[in-house]
Design a protein around this motif. Sequence first.
Motif, mmCIF file in Angstrom:
data_model
loop_
_atom_site.group_PDB
_atom_site.id
_atom_site.type_symbol
_atom_site.label_atom_id
_atom_site.label_comp_id
_atom_site.label_asym_id
_atom_site.label_seq_id
_atom_site.Cartn_x
_atom_site.Cartn_y
_atom_site.Cartn_z
ATOM 1 N N LEU A 81 0.828 -1.215 0.000
ATOM 2 C CA LEU A 81 0.000 0.000 0.000
ATOM 3 C C LEU A 81 0.861 1.263 0.000
ATOM 4 C CD1 LEU A 81 -2.712 -1.009 2.642
ATOM 5 C CD2 LEU A 81 -2.894 -1.123 0.154
ATOM 6 N N GLY A 82 1.896 1.295 0.833
ATOM 7 C CA GLY A 82 2.726 2.485 0.939
ATOM 8 C C GLY A 82 3.533 2.455 2.214
ATOM 9 N N SER A 83 4.223 3.539 2.481
ATOM 10 C CA SER A 83 5.093 3.613 3.653
ATOM 11 C C SER A 83 4.708 4.724 4.613
ATOM 12 C CB SER A 83 6.548 3.814 3.203
ATOM 13 O OG SER A 83 6.670 5.017 2.462
ATOM 14 N N GLY A 84 3.699 5.486 4.292
ATOM 15 C CA GLY A 84 3.260 6.582 5.155
ATOM 16 C C GLY A 84 1.787 6.867 4.914
ATOM 17 N N ARG A 85 1.358 8.041 5.300
ATOM 18 C CA ARG A 85 -0.049 8.400 5.130
ATOM 19 C C ARG A 85 -0.429 8.323 3.655
ATOM 20 N NH1 ARG A 85 -3.481 10.383 8.657
ATOM 21 N NH2 ARG A 85 -5.417 11.315 7.922
ATOM 22 N N LEU A 86 -1.490 7.575 3.348
ATOM 23 C CA LEU A 86 -1.909 7.336 1.971
ATOM 24 C C LEU A 86 -2.858 8.426 1.488
ATOM 25 C CD1 LEU A 86 -2.765 3.527 2.305
ATOM 26 C CD2 LEU A 86 -0.588 4.542 1.589
ATOM 27 N N THR A 87 -2.708 8.782 0.231
ATOM 28 C CA THR A 87 -3.682 9.637 -0.441
ATOM 29 C C THR A 87 -4.382 8.791 -1.489
ATOM 30 O OG1 THR A 87 -2.330 11.623 -0.165
ATOM 31 C CG2 THR A 87 -4.037 11.691 -1.864
ATOM 32 N N VAL A 88 -5.702 8.723 -1.418
ATOM 33 C CA VAL A 88 -6.492 7.962 -2.383
ATOM 34 C C VAL A 88 -7.205 8.956 -3.288
ATOM 35 C CG1 VAL A 88 -8.247 6.193 -2.721
ATOM 36 C CG2 VAL A 88 -6.800 6.136 -0.666
ATOM 37 N N ALA A 89 -6.733 9.057 -4.527
ATOM 38 C CA ALA A 89 -7.316 9.989 -5.497
ATOM 39 C C ALA A 89 -8.408 9.255 -6.281
ATOM 40 C CB ALA A 89 -6.241 10.509 -6.442
ATOM 41 N N ILE A 90 -9.604 9.843 -6.319
ATOM 42 C CA ILE A 90 -10.763 9.166 -6.909
ATOM 43 C C ILE A 90 -11.385 10.061 -7.973
ATOM 44 C CG2 ILE A 90 -12.908 7.944 -6.403
ATOM 45 C CD1 ILE A 90 -12.099 8.045 -3.415
ATOM 46 N N GLY A 91 -11.553 9.512 -9.160
ATOM 47 C CA GLY A 91 -12.181 10.276 -10.230
ATOM 48 C C GLY A 91 -13.638 10.590 -9.911
ATOM 49 N N GLY A 92 -14.004 11.873 -10.006
ATOM 50 C CA GLY A 92 -15.364 12.293 -9.723
ATOM 51 C C GLY A 92 -16.173 12.508 -10.995
#
Length: 280
Positions: A81-92
Amino acid sequence: MPDTQEATTPQDRLQRARKINALIDDHQMTIAELSRERREIFEGLLHDGMTQLQIAEALGMSRSRVSQLLSAGVRPERALLGSGRLTVAIGGKREMGRADGKPLAVLSAEALAAYDRIAELARSVGLSADHEIVPPPGMVNLNRTNLIVLTSPRLLPFVGQVLEADEHLGFAVDEQGWYLIDKNADKEYRSPSDSGEPMDFAYIGRLPRPDGKGTFLYLAGIHGPGTAGAAHYLEGHLAEIYREVRGRRWSALITCHFDPGSRQIISSELLTPIFRHEGA
């Protein structure tokens, strides 16, 4: 070392407190990643045939300490998933709904369900996640660390260009609509939901950032249920996928079944093998 100069005013103290918080967060993240890597190395040594006692003796530890480190700390698969705080970008999607008549960028229920699954999965491995809505025309910034992107190139056209780097799988579109392709088998996968079946297909994998400085995780269905199904599959197979791909780029297609009434995901499984990308 941090600056220990005494703060003399309330504003100085607040600023110093912010710096200390940031330093602590950075150090905690580093410690968590080193702990994850150590546990992964221990597990690899065990897989290679070493015993816990042999590992302990080689590292000057007690066997009980090695056992403790193997059962505690950060799970290695969280690196998927990642190594720190995740940003989940979602198409609107564009929707007219404001009193002033200006369009809103809104998320489908399935995309939001996918995010909720990923956020809960992140929490289970010691990470946190926030989401952002990418409004039409879908100009998402892909050059960021710890990024996960949801929804198809129909909503995020720029991701469609990056997908061309995948020599195994991808999206395509014609007069009938969007579909998925297996380039190795020269096979097309069109969504059964277009014919009324409660079933969809999705892409899942790790793709290169345009700046060449990393990768991002990408999940996208042909339709909304496929995106939710991809998150469902990731949730149930995180460790399994990680053991197979480790830090490499990879991709796979999945199939999912959903309840036709609630559109909740019932099951998900691999449609193709997991392909590890060459040179990644």
